[in-house]
Design a protein around this motif. Sequence first.
Motif, PDB file in Angstrom:
ATOM      1  N   ILE A   5      40.688  26.437  -1.129  1.00  0.00           N
ATOM      2  CA  ILE A   5      41.549  26.266  -2.293  1.00  0.00           C
ATOM      3  C   ILE A   5      41.379  27.482  -3.194  1.00  0.00           C
ATOM      4  O   ILE A   5      40.265  27.824  -3.580  1.00  0.00           O
ATOM      5  CB  ILE A   5      41.186  24.992  -3.084  1.00  0.00           C
ATOM      6  CG1 ILE A   5      41.222  23.756  -2.190  1.00  0.00           C
ATOM      7  CG2 ILE A   5      42.089  24.831  -4.299  1.00  0.00           C
ATOM      8  CD1 ILE A   5      42.594  23.300  -1.794  1.00  0.00           C
ATOM      9  N   TYR A   6      42.502  28.136  -3.531  1.00  0.00           N
ATOM     10  CA  TYR A   6      42.505  29.295  -4.409  1.00  0.00           C
ATOM     11  C   TYR A   6      43.180  28.935  -5.731  1.00  0.00           C
ATOM     12  O   TYR A   6      44.213  28.252  -5.726  1.00  0.00           O
ATOM     13  CB  TYR A   6      43.274  30.463  -3.777  1.00  0.00           C
ATOM     14  CG  TYR A   6      42.616  31.048  -2.565  1.00  0.00           C
ATOM     15  CD1 TYR A   6      41.688  32.069  -2.682  1.00  0.00           C
ATOM     16  CD2 TYR A   6      42.915  30.609  -1.286  1.00  0.00           C
ATOM     17  CE1 TYR A   6      41.073  32.626  -1.578  1.00  0.00           C
ATOM     18  CE2 TYR A   6      42.319  31.154  -0.170  1.00  0.00           C
ATOM     19  CZ  TYR A   6      41.400  32.163  -0.329  1.00  0.00           C
ATOM     20  OH  TYR A   6      40.791  32.707   0.777  1.00  0.00           O
ATOM     21  N   GLN A   7      42.637  29.407  -6.840  1.00  0.00           N
ATOM     22  CA  GLN A   7      43.218  29.215  -8.164  1.00  0.00           C
ATOM     23  C   GLN A   7      44.187  30.354  -8.442  1.00  0.00           C
ATOM     24  O   GLN A   7      43.814  31.519  -8.337  1.00  0.00           O
ATOM     25  CB  GLN A   7      42.124  29.204  -9.236  1.00  0.00           C
ATOM     26  CG  GLN A   7      42.639  29.109 -10.663  1.00  0.00           C
ATOM     27  CD  GLN A   7      43.277  27.778 -10.940  1.00  0.00           C
ATOM     28  OE1 GLN A   7      42.682  26.749 -10.646  1.00  0.00           O
ATOM     29  NE2 GLN A   7      44.467  27.778 -11.473  1.00  0.00           N
ATOM     30  N   ASP A   8      45.422  30.036  -8.800  1.00  0.00           N
ATOM     31  CA  ASP A   8      46.414  31.055  -9.124  1.00  0.00           C
ATOM     32  C   ASP A   8      45.989  31.792 -10.386  1.00  0.00           C
ATOM     33  O   ASP A   8      45.591  31.179 -11.371  1.00  0.00           O
ATOM     34  CB  ASP A   8      47.781  30.402  -9.334  1.00  0.00           C
ATOM     35  CG  ASP A   8      48.906  31.407  -9.356  1.00  0.00           C
ATOM     36  OD1 ASP A   8      49.646  31.453  -8.371  1.00  0.00           O
ATOM     37  OD2 ASP A   8      49.034  32.140 -10.353  1.00  0.00           O
ATOM     38  N   TRP A  16      46.521  27.029  -4.509  1.00  0.00           N
ATOM     39  CA  TRP A  16      47.012  27.280  -3.160  1.00  0.00           C
ATOM     40  C   TRP A  16      45.966  26.791  -2.164  1.00  0.00           C
ATOM     41  O   TRP A  16      44.796  27.072  -2.318  1.00  0.00           O
ATOM     42  CB  TRP A  16      47.230  28.770  -2.942  1.00  0.00           C
ATOM     43  CG  TRP A  16      48.259  29.373  -3.840  1.00  0.00           C
ATOM     44  CD1 TRP A  16      48.035  29.905  -5.072  1.00  0.00           C
ATOM     45  CD2 TRP A  16      49.645  29.514  -3.589  1.00  0.00           C
ATOM     46  NE1 TRP A  16      49.206  30.373  -5.594  1.00  0.00           N
ATOM     47  CE2 TRP A  16      50.215  30.148  -4.702  1.00  0.00           C
ATOM     48  CE3 TRP A  16      50.475  29.174  -2.518  1.00  0.00           C
ATOM     49  CZ2 TRP A  16      51.557  30.442  -4.782  1.00  0.00           C
ATOM     50  CZ3 TRP A  16      51.814  29.479  -2.603  1.00  0.00           C
ATOM     51  CH2 TRP A  16      52.347  30.099  -3.717  1.00  0.00           C
ATOM     52  N   GLU A  17      46.388  26.048  -1.148  1.00  0.00           N
ATOM     53  CA  GLU A  17      45.483  25.605  -0.087  1.00  0.00           C
ATOM     54  C   GLU A  17      45.821  26.392   1.175  1.00  0.00           C
ATOM     55  O   GLU A  17      46.950  26.333   1.662  1.00  0.00           O
ATOM     56  CB  GLU A  17      45.646  24.113   0.176  1.00  0.00           C
ATOM     57  CG  GLU A  17      44.749  23.619   1.298  1.00  0.00           C
ATOM     58  CD  GLU A  17      44.965  22.158   1.607  1.00  0.00           C
ATOM     59  OE1 GLU A  17      44.628  21.325   0.762  1.00  0.00           O
ATOM     60  OE2 GLU A  17      45.506  21.878   2.689  1.00  0.00           O
ATOM     61  N   MET A  55      42.653  36.020  -5.136  1.00  0.00           N
ATOM     62  CA  MET A  55      42.444  35.026  -6.189  1.00  0.00           C
ATOM     63  C   MET A  55      41.065  34.387  -6.074  1.00  0.00           C
ATOM     64  O   MET A  55      40.385  34.502  -5.056  1.00  0.00           O
ATOM     65  CB  MET A  55      43.536  33.951  -6.123  1.00  0.00           C
ATOM     66  CG  MET A  55      44.912  34.468  -6.382  1.00  0.00           C
ATOM     67  SD  MET A  55      46.132  33.166  -6.247  1.00  0.00           S
ATOM     68  CE  MET A  55      47.636  34.117  -6.375  1.00  0.00           C
ATOM     69  N   LYS A  56      40.672  33.681  -7.130  1.00  0.00           N
ATOM     70  CA  LYS A  56      39.371  33.017  -7.190  1.00  0.00           C
ATOM     71  C   LYS A  56      39.342  31.799  -6.261  1.00  0.00           C
ATOM     72  O   LYS A  56      40.262  30.986  -6.271  1.00  0.00           O
ATOM     73  CB  LYS A  56      39.102  32.581  -8.630  1.00  0.00           C
ATOM     74  CG  LYS A  56      37.823  31.832  -8.825  1.00  0.00           C
ATOM     75  CD  LYS A  56      37.691  31.393 -10.270  1.00  0.00           C
ATOM     76  CE  LYS A  56      36.543  30.426 -10.422  1.00  0.00           C
ATOM     77  NZ  LYS A  56      36.519  29.863 -11.764  1.00  0.00           N
ATOM     78  N   ILE A  57      38.271  31.677  -5.469  1.00  0.00           N
ATOM     79  CA  ILE A  57      38.099  30.528  -4.571  1.00  0.00           C
ATOM     80  C   ILE A  57      37.490  29.380  -5.372  1.00  0.00           C
ATOM     81  O   ILE A  57      36.438  29.527  -5.983  1.00  0.00           O
ATOM     82  CB  ILE A  57      37.191  30.881  -3.380  1.00  0.00           C
ATOM     83  CG1 ILE A  57      37.845  31.939  -2.511  1.00  0.00           C
ATOM     84  CG2 ILE A  57      36.875  29.636  -2.556  1.00  0.00           C
ATOM     85  CD1 ILE A  57      36.979  32.426  -1.374  1.00  0.00           C
ATOM     86  N   LEU A  58      38.165  28.229  -5.347  1.00  0.00           N
ATOM     87  CA  LEU A  58      37.635  27.038  -6.013  1.00  0.00           C
ATOM     88  C   LEU A  58      36.765  26.219  -5.071  1.00  0.00           C
ATOM     89  O   LEU A  58      35.677  25.793  -5.429  1.00  0.00           O
ATOM     90  CB  LEU A  58      38.782  26.167  -6.538  1.00  0.00           C
ATOM     91  CG  LEU A  58      39.613  26.730  -7.678  1.00  0.00           C
ATOM     92  CD1 LEU A  58      40.706  25.746  -8.057  1.00  0.00           C
ATOM     93  CD2 LEU A  58      38.760  27.048  -8.874  1.00  0.00           C
ATOM     94  N   THR A  59      37.274  25.965  -3.869  1.00  0.00           N
ATOM     95  CA  THR A  59      36.580  25.116  -2.903  1.00  0.00           C
ATOM     96  C   THR A  59      36.824  25.633  -1.495  1.00  0.00           C
ATOM     97  O   THR A  59      37.898  26.134  -1.203  1.00  0.00           O
ATOM     98  CB  THR A  59      37.105  23.660  -2.985  1.00  0.00           C
ATOM     99  OG1 THR A  59      37.121  23.234  -4.327  1.00  0.00           O
ATOM    100  CG2 THR A  59      36.255  22.720  -2.173  1.00  0.00           C
ATOM    101  N   ARG A  60      35.823  25.452  -0.636  1.00  0.00           N
ATOM    102  CA  ARG A  60      35.972  25.796   0.777  1.00  0.00           C
ATOM    103  C   ARG A  60      35.205  24.761   1.587  1.00  0.00           C
ATOM    104  O   ARG A  60      34.063  24.464   1.290  1.00  0.00           O
ATOM    105  CB  ARG A  60      35.428  27.192   1.041  1.00  0.00           C
ATOM    106  CG  ARG A  60      35.435  27.562   2.496  1.00  0.00           C
ATOM    107  CD  ARG A  60      34.885  28.946   2.704  1.00  0.00           C
ATOM    108  NE  ARG A  60      35.982  29.712   3.264  1.00  0.00           N
ATOM    109  CZ  ARG A  60      36.123  30.994   3.198  1.00  0.00           C
ATOM    110  NH1 ARG A  60      35.250  31.717   2.564  1.00  0.00           N
ATOM    111  NH2 ARG A  60      37.135  31.590   3.757  1.00  0.00           N
ATOM    112  N   TRP A  61      35.841  24.198   2.606  1.00  0.00           N
ATOM    113  CA  TRP A  61      35.165  23.231   3.466  1.00  0.00           C
ATOM    114  C   TRP A  61      35.759  23.273   4.865  1.00  0.00           C
ATOM    115  O   TRP A  61      36.826  23.798   5.086  1.00  0.00           O
ATOM    116  CB  TRP A  61      35.240  21.826   2.880  1.00  0.00           C
ATOM    117  CG  TRP A  61      36.585  21.172   2.945  1.00  0.00           C
ATOM    118  CD1 TRP A  61      37.040  20.336   3.912  1.00  0.00           C
ATOM    119  CD2 TRP A  61      37.667  21.302   2.017  1.00  0.00           C
ATOM    120  NE1 TRP A  61      38.332  19.936   3.637  1.00  0.00           N
ATOM    121  CE2 TRP A  61      38.719  20.503   2.481  1.00  0.00           C
ATOM    122  CE3 TRP A  61      37.830  21.999   0.829  1.00  0.00           C
ATOM    123  CZ2 TRP A  61      39.927  20.410   1.801  1.00  0.00           C
ATOM    124  CZ3 TRP A  61      39.034  21.906   0.167  1.00  0.00           C
ATOM    125  CH2 TRP A  61      40.058  21.116   0.648  1.00  0.00           C
TER     126      TRP A  61
END
Length: 66
Positions: A5-8, A16-17, A55-61
């Motif tokens: 998940i990227y933060q715009d 954005w996923e 962009m900044k990564i919020l979550t990764r799994w």
Amino acid sequence: MIKTIYQDKYNPQKTWEVTSMSHGFYLKQFICNKQFGRGLRTTREYIQSIGILDMKILTRWEEPEK
């Protein structure tokens, strides 16, 4: 499958996923935590060209394959 998940960077309500699959990527757009549109099967070059990878990564799994 690896989902990221990227933060715009221009709109804080948009994320954005990006799902990495064996033959490319799948891109989804979320506005206020609701999916906007169907999603798009795409390539790394296209994702890079619209600036999502910067962009900044919020979550990764990682999810198991179905």
